[in-house]
Motif scaffolding. Structure first.
Motif, PDB file in Angstrom:
ATOM      1  N   MET A  98       0.832  -1.206   0.000  1.00  0.00           N
ATOM      2  CA  MET A  98       0.000   0.000   0.000  1.00  0.00           C
ATOM      3  C   MET A  98       0.867   1.256   0.000  1.00  0.00           C
ATOM      4  O   MET A  98       0.559   2.241  -0.685  1.00  0.00           O
ATOM      5  CB  MET A  98      -0.940  -0.011   1.201  1.00  0.00           C
ATOM      6  N   ASP A  99       1.955   1.224   0.756  1.00  0.00           N
ATOM      7  CA  ASP A  99       2.864   2.371   0.778  1.00  0.00           C
ATOM      8  C   ASP A  99       3.491   2.594  -0.596  1.00  0.00           C
ATOM      9  O   ASP A  99       3.640   3.735  -1.053  1.00  0.00           O
ATOM     10  CB  ASP A  99       3.962   2.163   1.818  1.00  0.00           C
ATOM     11  N   ARG A 100       3.840   1.494  -1.260  1.00  0.00           N
ATOM     12  CA  ARG A 100       4.445   1.621  -2.594  1.00  0.00           C
ATOM     13  C   ARG A 100       3.430   2.163  -3.604  1.00  0.00           C
ATOM     14  O   ARG A 100       3.780   2.953  -4.487  1.00  0.00           O
ATOM     15  CB  ARG A 100       4.995   0.277  -3.063  1.00  0.00           C
ATOM     16  N   LEU A 101       2.169   1.750  -3.445  1.00  0.00           N
ATOM     17  CA  LEU A 101       1.138   2.266  -4.336  1.00  0.00           C
ATOM     18  C   LEU A 101       0.956   3.767  -4.162  1.00  0.00           C
ATOM     19  O   LEU A 101       0.832   4.515  -5.132  1.00  0.00           O
ATOM     20  CB  LEU A 101      -0.196   1.551  -4.069  1.00  0.00           C
ATOM     21  N   THR A 102       0.932   4.196  -2.899  1.00  0.00           N
ATOM     22  CA  THR A 102       0.781   5.626  -2.633  1.00  0.00           C
ATOM     23  C   THR A 102       1.951   6.415  -3.222  1.00  0.00           C
ATOM     24  O   THR A 102       1.774   7.474  -3.834  1.00  0.00           O
ATOM     25  CB  THR A 102       0.686   5.878  -1.123  1.00  0.00           C
ATOM     26  N   ALA A 103       3.144   5.873  -3.034  1.00  0.00           N
ATOM     27  CA  ALA A 103       4.331   6.541  -3.575  1.00  0.00           C
ATOM     28  C   ALA A 103       4.318   6.552  -5.101  1.00  0.00           C
ATOM     29  O   ALA A 103       4.903   7.444  -5.729  1.00  0.00           O
ATOM     30  CB  ALA A 103       5.594   5.843  -3.069  1.00  0.00           C
ATOM     31  N   ALA A 104       3.642   5.555  -5.696  1.00  0.00           N
ATOM     32  CA  ALA A 104       3.630   5.438  -7.159  1.00  0.00           C
ATOM     33  C   ALA A 104       2.430   6.136  -7.793  1.00  0.00           C
ATOM     34  O   ALA A 104       2.203   5.988  -8.989  1.00  0.00           O
ATOM     35  CB  ALA A 104       3.629   3.969  -7.545  1.00  0.00           C
ATOM     36  N   LYS A 105       1.676   6.915  -7.022  1.00  0.00           N
ATOM     37  CA  LYS A 105       0.483   7.570  -7.556  1.00  0.00           C
ATOM     38  C   LYS A 105       0.804   8.327  -8.835  1.00  0.00           C
ATOM     39  O   LYS A 105       1.760   9.103  -8.899  1.00  0.00           O
ATOM     40  CB  LYS A 105      -0.099   8.525  -6.511  1.00  0.00           C
ATOM     41  N   GLY A 106      -0.008   8.084  -9.846  1.00  0.00           N
ATOM     42  CA  GLY A 106       0.185   8.752 -11.128  1.00  0.00           C
ATOM     43  C   GLY A 106       1.027   7.969 -12.115  1.00  0.00           C
ATOM     44  O   GLY A 106       1.050   8.300 -13.303  1.00  0.00           O
ATOM     45  N   THR A 107       1.745   6.945 -11.633  1.00  0.00           N
ATOM     46  CA  THR A 107       2.534   6.130 -12.561  1.00  0.00           C
ATOM     47  C   THR A 107       1.617   5.164 -13.300  1.00  0.00           C
ATOM     48  O   THR A 107       0.467   4.963 -12.925  1.00  0.00           O
ATOM     49  CB  THR A 107       3.628   5.349 -11.824  1.00  0.00           C
ATOM     50  N   ARG A 108       2.152   4.562 -14.334  1.00  0.00           N
ATOM     51  CA  ARG A 108       1.330   3.768 -15.240  1.00  0.00           C
ATOM     52  C   ARG A 108       1.235   2.309 -14.795  1.00  0.00           C
ATOM     53  O   ARG A 108       2.198   1.731 -14.328  1.00  0.00           O
ATOM     54  CB  ARG A 108       1.917   3.844 -16.653  1.00  0.00           C
ATOM     55  N   GLU A 109       0.043   1.750 -14.956  1.00  0.00           N
ATOM     56  CA  GLU A 109      -0.200   0.328 -14.775  1.00  0.00           C
ATOM     57  C   GLU A 109      -0.546  -0.280 -16.124  1.00  0.00           C
ATOM     58  O   GLU A 109      -1.067   0.396 -17.019  1.00  0.00           O
ATOM     59  CB  GLU A 109      -1.366   0.077 -13.810  1.00  0.00           C
ATOM     60  N   TYR A 110      -0.287  -1.586 -16.237  1.00  0.00           N
ATOM     61  CA  TYR A 110      -0.502  -2.277 -17.500  1.00  0.00           C
ATOM     62  C   TYR A 110      -1.371  -3.512 -17.278  1.00  0.00           C
ATOM     63  O   TYR A 110      -1.167  -4.246 -16.315  1.00  0.00           O
ATOM     64  CB  TYR A 110       0.836  -2.721 -18.103  1.00  0.00           C
ATOM     65  N   ARG A 111      -2.314  -3.732 -18.174  1.00  0.00           N
ATOM     66  CA  ARG A 111      -3.066  -4.987 -18.191  1.00  0.00           C
ATOM     67  C   ARG A 111      -2.346  -5.904 -19.172  1.00  0.00           C
ATOM     68  O   ARG A 111      -2.319  -5.647 -20.382  1.00  0.00           O
ATOM     69  CB  ARG A 111      -4.505  -4.763 -18.636  1.00  0.00           C
ATOM     70  N   ILE A 112      -1.723  -6.945 -18.639  1.00  0.00           N
ATOM     71  CA  ILE A 112      -0.792  -7.758 -19.424  1.00  0.00           C
ATOM     72  C   ILE A 112      -1.333  -9.170 -19.619  1.00  0.00           C
ATOM     73  O   ILE A 112      -1.856  -9.786 -18.701  1.00  0.00           O
ATOM     74  CB  ILE A 112       0.579  -7.847 -18.718  1.00  0.00           C
ATOM     75  N   GLY A 113      -1.189  -9.681 -20.834  1.00  0.00           N
ATOM     76  CA  GLY A 113      -1.379 -11.099 -21.115  1.00  0.00           C
ATOM     77  C   GLY A 113      -0.014 -11.710 -21.382  1.00  0.00           C
ATOM     78  O   GLY A 113       0.859 -11.064 -21.976  1.00  0.00           O
ATOM     79  N   GLU A 114       0.202 -12.945 -20.928  1.00  0.00           N
ATOM     80  CA  GLU A 114       1.516 -13.565 -21.076  1.00  0.00           C
ATOM     81  C   GLU A 114       1.397 -15.025 -21.513  1.00  0.00           C
ATOM     82  O   GLU A 114       0.532 -15.758 -21.044  1.00  0.00           O
ATOM     83  CB  GLU A 114       2.286 -13.511 -19.752  1.00  0.00           C
ATOM     84  N   ILE A 115       2.281 -15.403 -22.413  1.00  0.00           N
ATOM     85  CA  ILE A 115       2.511 -16.814 -22.750  1.00  0.00           C
ATOM     86  C   ILE A 115       3.931 -17.127 -22.311  1.00  0.00           C
ATOM     87  O   ILE A 115       4.887 -16.536 -22.818  1.00  0.00           O
ATOM     88  CB  ILE A 115       2.349 -17.061 -24.260  1.00  0.00           C
ATOM     89  N   PHE A 116       4.061 -18.024 -21.340  1.00  0.00           N
ATOM     90  CA  PHE A 116       5.366 -18.339 -20.757  1.00  0.00           C
ATOM     91  C   PHE A 116       5.756 -19.765 -21.119  1.00  0.00           C
ATOM     92  O   PHE A 116       4.986 -20.705 -20.902  1.00  0.00           O
ATOM     93  CB  PHE A 116       5.320 -18.185 -19.235  1.00  0.00           C
ATOM     94  N   LEU A 117       6.945 -19.928 -21.686  1.00  0.00           N
ATOM     95  CA  LEU A 117       7.481 -21.245 -22.021  1.00  0.00           C
ATOM     96  C   LEU A 117       8.684 -21.506 -21.132  1.00  0.00           C
ATOM     97  O   LEU A 117       9.686 -20.779 -21.207  1.00  0.00           O
ATOM     98  CB  LEU A 117       7.891 -21.294 -23.501  1.00  0.00           C
TER      99      LEU A 117
END
Length: 432
Positions: A174-193
């Motif tokens: 939660m502290d890291r989220l508060t510190a990161a306010k305004g930074t970008r989040e990504y909705r990611i799909g992954e294929i891992f081999l």
């Protein structure tokens, strides 16, 4: 079940010495039979349970259906091999659950199957007939449902009770989220081999072939379900919303350079190779304009088959002109009647659910304005009129409980991956 992050997937590292070093293997092995152990036949017996050629064919047909039938003939054999590996894993998961007296009732499987049919606006009979006509079967889907339910319940008994997240861990996030306010989040799909140093070249070749098919229009979700060796395969590779620092560094670097909808090149990561797709982006703890909910009216005109662009152009121009001068949504129905256009109303459309070009256009429009005409002569040309907009409120971020659940799921998925690895190691599998 919540989704695992890429960090959890990549955390399964190869910590031991290279196998060739431990086993003192010759650099140029000489084989004494003509059989190639890397060649897998179409059927297998897994701890006594048989996987038939029909099982493989019907599961392969599901992949072909999911990709609209657009799979080259040369790709089918590789897909067949992957399907067999998936069925072996699925069998191991069902067996492991049964060994712990975990039962999945047939009525539960049938309920999920009925939901699949409803999602496609079909009855269960119609859905079954559709599958049969395309070389698949309802039994193939029901077997997959059985495997997923059994595996989840096994995790619930053998893994989840032993995963504990301390309050301090949650507060740190939660502290890291508060510190990161305004930074970008990504909705990611992954294929891992997964790969070791010795098998990395083979994994890279497989990843290149998968990427080739994705660029030809294959479904990322379908390929993730069948090829990804991450625990998120069951949900089409969806990692959920993550910040760059939550991803392994190579994936973070790639995601920050990609546009929405773009698929990456194969990326070497710890323990294997990943292909990622950026499905969406947003800013942490910041209201995103694309979360606005719009009230829209759509005016559309269709054209007879065979009409040329030149013949249709006056009608398109008429649609654009009347949309720009009609004075807003209140006059839309009357304006549409003048030119024979169809009107459809939608009061709960999120901006982010629209195609990117329309998102940008609508966000810059005022109430009552209309978009430029868009579409095609085959499917119809249309305009959207903006009738209203409810702008999003700034979010306070995920709750303590939500973060705790996410951390638990990450740890559960990591342990589940190790559990399946141990099942494979101890299995007796005979290929025929």
């Amino acid at each position: 079940m919540a989704l695992a992050t890429a960090a959890a997937v990549a955390a399964v590292a190869q910590t031991d010495d290279a196998p060739s070093t431990r086993l003192n293997l010759p650099a140029n092995p000489q084989f004494f039979t003509d059989d190639d152990p890397s060649v897998r036949k179409a059927t297998a017996i897994v701890n006594g349970d048989v996987i038939t050629r029909t099982d493989v064919d019907q599961r392969l047909a599901l992949i072909v259906l999911a990709n609209g039938g657009r799979i080259p003939a040369e790709e089918l054999q590789r897909l067949r091999d992957q399907v067999l590996r998936n069925l072996v894993d699925e069998t191991l998961q069902i067996q492991a659950a049964a060994s712990k007296d975990i039962k999945v009732e047939q009525k539960e499987i049938d309920a999920f199957y009925e939901q699949y049919a409803r999602n496609l606006n079909r009855s269960t009979k119609e859905f079954g007939d559709y599958l049969k006509a395309n070389g698949a079967s309802e039994n193939s889907i029901k077997r997959q449902i059985h495997g997923e339910l059994a595996w989840r319940r096994l995790q619930g008994r053998q893994i989840e009770p032993f995963v504990n997240i301390a309050d301090e861990e949650v507060r740190a996030v939660m502290d890291r989220l508060t510190a990161a306010k305004g930074t970008r989040e990504y909705r990611i799909g992954e294929i891992f081999l997964a790969a070791t140093p010795e098998t990395m070249a083979e994994a890279r070749a497989n990843a290149d072939r998968i990427l080739e098919q994705l660029r030809k229009g294959a479904s990322f979700v379908a390929y993730a379900r069948q090829f990804s060796e991450a625990s998120t395969a069951a949900v089409g590779g969806d990692l959920g919303w993550v910040r760059a620092e939550q991803l392994p560094e190579p994936l973070a670097v790639a995601a920050q350079r990609m546009s929405i909808g773009q698929v990456s090149e194969p990326i070497p990561v710890q323990g294997g190779i990943s292909i990622i797709a950026v499905q969406d982006t947003r800013q942490v703890l910041t209201a995103d304009p694309r979360d606005a909910v719009l009230s829209l009216k759509q005016l559309s005109v269709s054209f007879p088959r065979g009409m040329t662009r030149e013949q249709a152009a006056p009608k398109v121009a008429e649609l654009g002109a009347i949309a720009s001068t009609m004075g807003g949504c209140g006059a839309a129905d009357a304006a549409a009647a003048k030119i024979g256009a169809e009107v459809v109303t939608s009061d709960q459309t999120r901006v982010r659910d629209l195609p990117p070009p329309l998102q940008e256009m609508l966000l810059n429009m005022s109430i009552g304005q209309a978009t430029k005409p868009f579409g095609s002569f085959e499917d119809g040309v249309r305009v959207l009129v903006l009738c209203g907009r409810d702008d999003p409120e700034t979010t306070s971020g995920p709750s303590f409980e939500a973060i705790q659940r996410q951390l638990e799921e990450e740890r559960i998925n990591l342990r589940a991956r190790r559990y399946l690895r141990d099942l494979r190691r101890d299995a007796i599998v005979e290929y025929r």
